[in-house]
Design an enzyme around this catalytic site. Structure first.
Site, PDB file in Angstrom:
ATOM      1  N   LYS A  13       5.569 -13.916  -6.604  1.00 14.34           N
ATOM      2  CA  LYS A  13       4.257 -14.347  -6.089  1.00 14.34           C
ATOM      3  C   LYS A  13       4.228 -15.882  -5.953  1.00 14.34           C
ATOM      4  O   LYS A  13       5.206 -16.558  -6.237  1.00 14.34           O
ATOM      5  CB  LYS A  13       3.136 -13.817  -6.986  1.00 14.34           C
ATOM      6  CG  LYS A  13       3.203 -12.306  -7.235  1.00 14.34           C
ATOM      7  CD  LYS A  13       2.993 -11.466  -5.968  1.00 14.34           C
ATOM      8  CE  LYS A  13       3.456 -10.030  -6.115  1.00 14.34           C
ATOM      9  NZ  LYS A  13       2.624  -9.148  -6.897  1.00 14.34           N
TER      10      LYS A  13
HETATM   11  C1  LIG Z   1       2.427  -7.690  -7.276  1.00 12.23           C
HETATM   12  C2  LIG Z   1       1.196  -6.950  -6.918  1.00 12.23           C
HETATM   13  C3  LIG Z   1       0.390  -6.292  -7.865  1.00 12.23           C
HETATM   14  C4  LIG Z   1       0.818  -6.125  -9.301  1.00 12.23           C
HETATM   15  O1  LIG Z   1       1.121  -7.309  -9.918  1.00 12.23           O
HETATM   16  P1  LIG Z   1       1.903  -7.325 -11.325  1.00 12.23           P
HETATM   17  O2  LIG Z   1       1.549  -8.669 -11.878  1.00 12.23           O
HETATM   18  O3  LIG Z   1       3.349  -7.193 -10.992  1.00 12.23           O
HETATM   19  O4  LIG Z   1       1.405  -6.215 -12.157  1.00 12.23           O
HETATM   20  C5  LIG Z   1      -0.791  -5.721  -7.452  1.00 12.23           C
HETATM   21  N1  LIG Z   1      -1.178  -5.764  -6.170  1.00 12.23           N
HETATM   22  C6  LIG Z   1      -0.433  -6.374  -5.217  1.00 12.23           C
HETATM   23  C7  LIG Z   1      -0.932  -6.400  -3.814  1.00 12.23           C
HETATM   24  C8  LIG Z   1       0.788  -6.961  -5.556  1.00 12.23           C
HETATM   25  O5  LIG Z   1       1.534  -7.543  -4.612  1.00 12.23           O
END
Ligand SMILES: *Cc1c(COP(=O)(O)O)cnc(C)c1O
Length: 378
Positions: free
Chosen positions: A182
């Site tokens: 991210k």
């Molecule tokens: C990565 C992601 C999540 C989950 O995030 P984590 O921190 O890995 O649990 C939820 N929604 C979207 C759209 C994502 O890209």
């Protein structure tokens, strides 16, 4: 191989984590509290609750609304967690199709999908491009629905009508992810922002076993050691090690966003003439912290399928990925309830490919991606 996404970690990040490691607090401590205050200030929200990951963040946000049984509507083009977390919180996920231009939940499709059991809408800011939150909020508020934004892709983006994502100007809560792919990272990690003090108090309790430590919110108070379990919670806490990394990353976030936007501009210019490649919408002056560079490819025009194209790109040292397999087509979802078809989401899945985009990419790597993609020509 240049991956489609990767974290950017520098010596400051390393020093911040090492300092936390040498401090008395390894689990949730003062660095988590400081990180929460910094995120709240950055996005312009009153409260922030840091959590172990965004999946648990979504679950806690949904649970804090205390909606009982009912349905939550989201986009089929998202990571499965947006929907699974609803189920973990006792809600049934229901999908509504995307807008084919933005790949975000289409307000009109949302309007049509709302039924007597609908309690919640969870829009996803796909690739970091904000949803049309003003339209979504108008529809949701008129029907008495709660709104939780899945902003896992979108820290650092601004809404089209101004204000930073996370300020919750159009929603009850916003959830961020700090997974390494991210826009900024804490290893695993996430955060929930809200302007509602009651939701904030519930999130704090849900994050840690349903325990309340604030004497003003207790039924009784036996002494300084005392706490009350007032609800069924989880251990969804972030550690001080993660928060130390988060604070250090947050200081660099504006730079990450600037670099991501510059790489997007380079791609836009380099691919504008390709009829077989569809670019993401141009957000113009709106600040979008692009998380993914997800394009549409006309595989028929290219004369080969996605597997062949991905192999060709990999041969040129360029990684790629698919975001996302439509959630309503997953076997688990079909076992719960058959939903769809959602033609725009399914057409997106047939054509989409995410190409490398991360702040640490060098200009030479950007050129390498451009050359490899242009070489795909029919
Ligand atoms: C990565 C992601 C999540 C989950 O995030 P984590 O921190 O890995 O649990 C939820 N929604 C979207 C759209 C994502 O890209």
């Amino acid at each position: 191989m240049i991956p489609y996404g990767r974290q950017t970690i520098d010596a400051e990040d390393e020093a911040a984590v090492l300092a936390a490691l040498r401090s008395p607090f390894l689990t949730q401590g003062p660095r988590v509290e400081a990180f929460e205050a910094e995120i709240a200030a950055y996005v312009g929200a009153k409260h922030c609750v840091a959590v172990a990951n965004a999946t648990l963040g979504l679950q806690l946000a949904y649970a804090a609304l205390e909606l009982g049984a009912g349905e939550g509507i989201t986009s089929p083009i998202t990571f499965i967690a947006t929907a699974s977390a609803m189920e973990q919180a006792g809600l049934t996920p229901v999908f509504a199709d995307i807008d084919p231009e933005t790949v975000n939940l289409a307000p009109r499709a949302l309007d049509v999908a709302i039924g007597p059991q609908t309690r919640l809408v969870a829009p996803v800011h796909f690739a970091g491009l904000p949803c049309d939150m003003a339209a979504i909020a108008d529809i949701a508020r008129a029907r008495g629905l709660k709104i939780v934004e899945d902003a896992a892709h979108a820290i650092g983006s601004d809404y089209a009508d101004g204000g930073r994502i996370g300020s919750c100007r159009h929603s009850d809560m916003t959830v961020f992810s700090f997974h390494p792919v991210k826009t900024m990272t804490t290893g695993e990690g996430g955060a929930i922002t809200t302007n509602d003090p009651e939701l904030h108090a519930r999130l704090v309790a849900l994050r840690s076993h349903g325990i309340v430590r604030d004497p003003t919110r207790m039924a009784r108070h036996d002494g300084p050691w005392f706490h009350e379990q007032q609800t069924l919670g989880l251990n969804a806490r972030m550690t001080d090690l993660q928060a130390a990394l988060g604070s250090s990353q947050l200081r660099k976030l504006d730079g990450f966003v600037t670099r991501r936007r510059a790489i997007m501009d380079a791609y836009r210019a380099a691919f504008a003439d390709l009829e077989w490649l569809g670019l993401p919408p141009d957000a113009g002056a709106q600040r979008v912290g692009w998380h993914l560079f997800a394009v549409r490819l006309d595989f028929a025009a290219l004369g080969r399928d996605r597997t062949a194209v991905m192999a060709e790109l990999a041969g040129a040292g360029v990684g790629s990925q698919v975001h996302y397999i439509p959630v309503h087509t997953q076997p688990w979802r079909r076992r719960q309830r058959r939903q769809g078809p959602f033609p725009h989401a399914e057409a997106w899945y047939d054509q989409c490919l995410s190409l490398p985009l991360f702040p640490a990419m060098t200009d030479a790597e950007v050129e390498q991606v451009i050359a490899a993609v242009r070489a795909l020509r029919p």
